[in-house]
Design an enzyme around this catalytic site. Sequence first.
Site, mmCIF file in Angstrom:
data_model
loop_
_atom_site.group_PDB
_atom_site.id
_atom_site.type_symbol
_atom_site.label_atom_id
_atom_site.label_comp_id
_atom_site.label_asym_id
_atom_site.label_seq_id
_atom_site.Cartn_x
_atom_site.Cartn_y
_atom_site.Cartn_z
ATOM 1 N N GLU A 1 22.112 75.607 39.252
ATOM 2 C CA GLU A 1 21.956 74.388 38.808
ATOM 3 C C GLU A 1 21.364 74.217 38.246
ATOM 4 O OE1 GLU A 1 21.388 72.223 42.592
ATOM 5 O OE2 GLU A 1 22.913 73.920 44.130
ATOM 6 N N ASP B 1 14.982 62.872 46.514
ATOM 7 C CA ASP B 1 13.763 64.532 46.184
ATOM 8 C C ASP B 1 12.778 64.457 46.685
ATOM 9 O OD1 ASP B 1 15.926 65.852 44.590
ATOM 10 O OD2 ASP B 1 16.058 64.138 43.016
#
Lengths: 416, 273
Positions: free
Chosen positions: B49, B60
């Site tokens: 990824e 995040d």
Amino acid sequence: MKIPPFKELNAPDSLGYWTNKKTGEKYGGQYISPLLIPNLKKVEVGFQKAMKNKKFLTNLEEQLVNHIGIVTPILRSKELEDIAGGEKKIGKIFLKRTDLHHDSSHKPVSAFSSVYFAKHILKAKKIITETGASMNARAVASACAKLGLECEVHIGAVDAEKVSLNKDITELYGAKIIECHDSTKTLLPAMAAALRSWQSDPSAMYVVGSCCGPHPYPLMVRTFASIIGRIAKKQMQELTGKLPSTVFAVCGGGSNLSAISYPYYNDKKVNIFGIESAGKGISSGAHAATITGKAPIGILLGARSNVLMNEDGQINESHTEASGLDFSGTGPEICYMASTGKIKFRATTDKEAQETFLMMCRKTGILPAIEACYVIHAALKEIKRRKNPRENHLIHLCGSGESNVGRMLKYKRDNE
Amino acid sequence: MNKTFQKILAKAKSENRSCFVAFVTGMDPDYESSKKILIELSKYCDCIEIGVSFNTSTSDSSIIMSANDRAIKSGAKTGKIFQLIKEVKSEVKSDTAFVTMGYLNQIHVYGIDNYINDCKKSGVDGCIVVDSNNEAPEDDQIFKGLTKNNMAYIKLIAPTNDDNYIKQSLKKSSSWLYIVSYAGVTGSKEVNLDNVKKLSKMIRKQSKIPIGVGFGIKNYDDVKKVSKLADLVVCGSSIVEKIKEGSQKGLTNQNLAQFVGEYVKTLSEGVKH
């Protein structure tokens, strides 16, 4: 005073979009990680329930009247009329004194309402919020203290430095303050940090400080905040016997602009002006003027709206002397209203706002929040331009300037 | 199903193991080092990824946020990430699948159709768009575009999601579905196997789609435990930390790639059943 009840004048669709019928452009929506979708659904369903719950609304209003002091006066300002050329040339200028609220700004209205909603409808025990000027933090922390909820505040490290008085008061109210050192260290990364914290703690409720964020937040904040405008509209009617010709409010995320102007959305004769911070000047690029600076549509913090960003979609830092306006986007409903032309936009530079601050202190005996000085400057300019003695002008004096004293005193001494 | 994913899933099955997926932020710490890292990692990973940096991401941890900042400082842009993937793909001989992971704003600004075309041209096998809500109009456009071009659309499912949300997501998922193991941001907590079991059960009632699991998988033992429950095991934050550690030691290019590669090699060995 009997406060006029809330009426929905500009509902978004079921997915939280306001769509401009001419251009097809959508504003709002719910762009967020799947983790937060159930939280948002809970808020959305709860909010719909709350707005139909007469007991909740009556009790909330009672608290807003007696605790926040929401029925603030509208002051006719002959001093400002004289500065703009005199009543005989420009008409009458009225100031909605939201600065006289408990905790000194418009923020406590939506903040208290949101926390009250969290406690009584969602049964939440903890509130997560973010702040720029700490006005929102102070307001949310105060509401949490009164209502017995835990409060966690995310603040950009740069803002924390800038507005220490409000931050200190927030701490005294018992909030846990978390400084955010990401990216620009201002409101925007603080908002992202608050959303991330909510992901880790879904039983808490997130309170947003402006009419931004994913659906239903823009709708909920402007609905709660609009009580300011509903009261002001009634007061103006009683004072002048008619609708104002103009309504002016400053616009960062858009909560105080929505608060005062929302009840006038369907009144064609009322000219609504949103005033942004032009920072060092729009052409310098160092500003917070999303609409005036013609920022493109982007997807920021859960909603589709105009966003200050670069050609690759990275969010640009906003620049302004006013922490409360230091934000790279504007709420989706406001962007929609700007796109239809119902709200017109102007921008004031930092320097102009600072000079207006000193003028307000010296000539009116009012200590306004620096944020309010952007609107006062632009309003005087527009009122002079309109030059119509039959007009009544309503300006939203959205906060008090205690927290700006240190910086403004330095500005005054440096520039004398 | 996308052909690369078909191959890697079949291969893993035949070898009695799960697929190993690594996440790295594209162009962290710089273009050349990132290229070398991706080539090196392709030796040990079935899928990589590649994060397309967004400076205002809402899901995040500070580990990935810092990596985003490093990448942006080194000139990361959506177009550059496509160029990076294309160059890496041309040098990689294995069937490693490459997936972009990012936020909708970048794709919106790049133009959805343009993004999908460039995914296709650079050899991307699938996309993850963290904040693209199932009901958003943009999400339909992305799903249709990727499907038309035989690329995977990998949807995230969280422990807080209900049957209805899973159903909606399954309609738009192709190749595999990504289970987020806990309520929180990337790398902030330990992997939660109870959540994984519960979600897998809910998904299995409705579909046979391969299941990937990520969030909180930080070491060999975590990989080993999760591989018993998942078709694909995703590691991100600890690899990104390793890149940071190597950079701070002054390593760049192939030296940095080898430093990170050794770590990923160990992690990836956990997928053997």
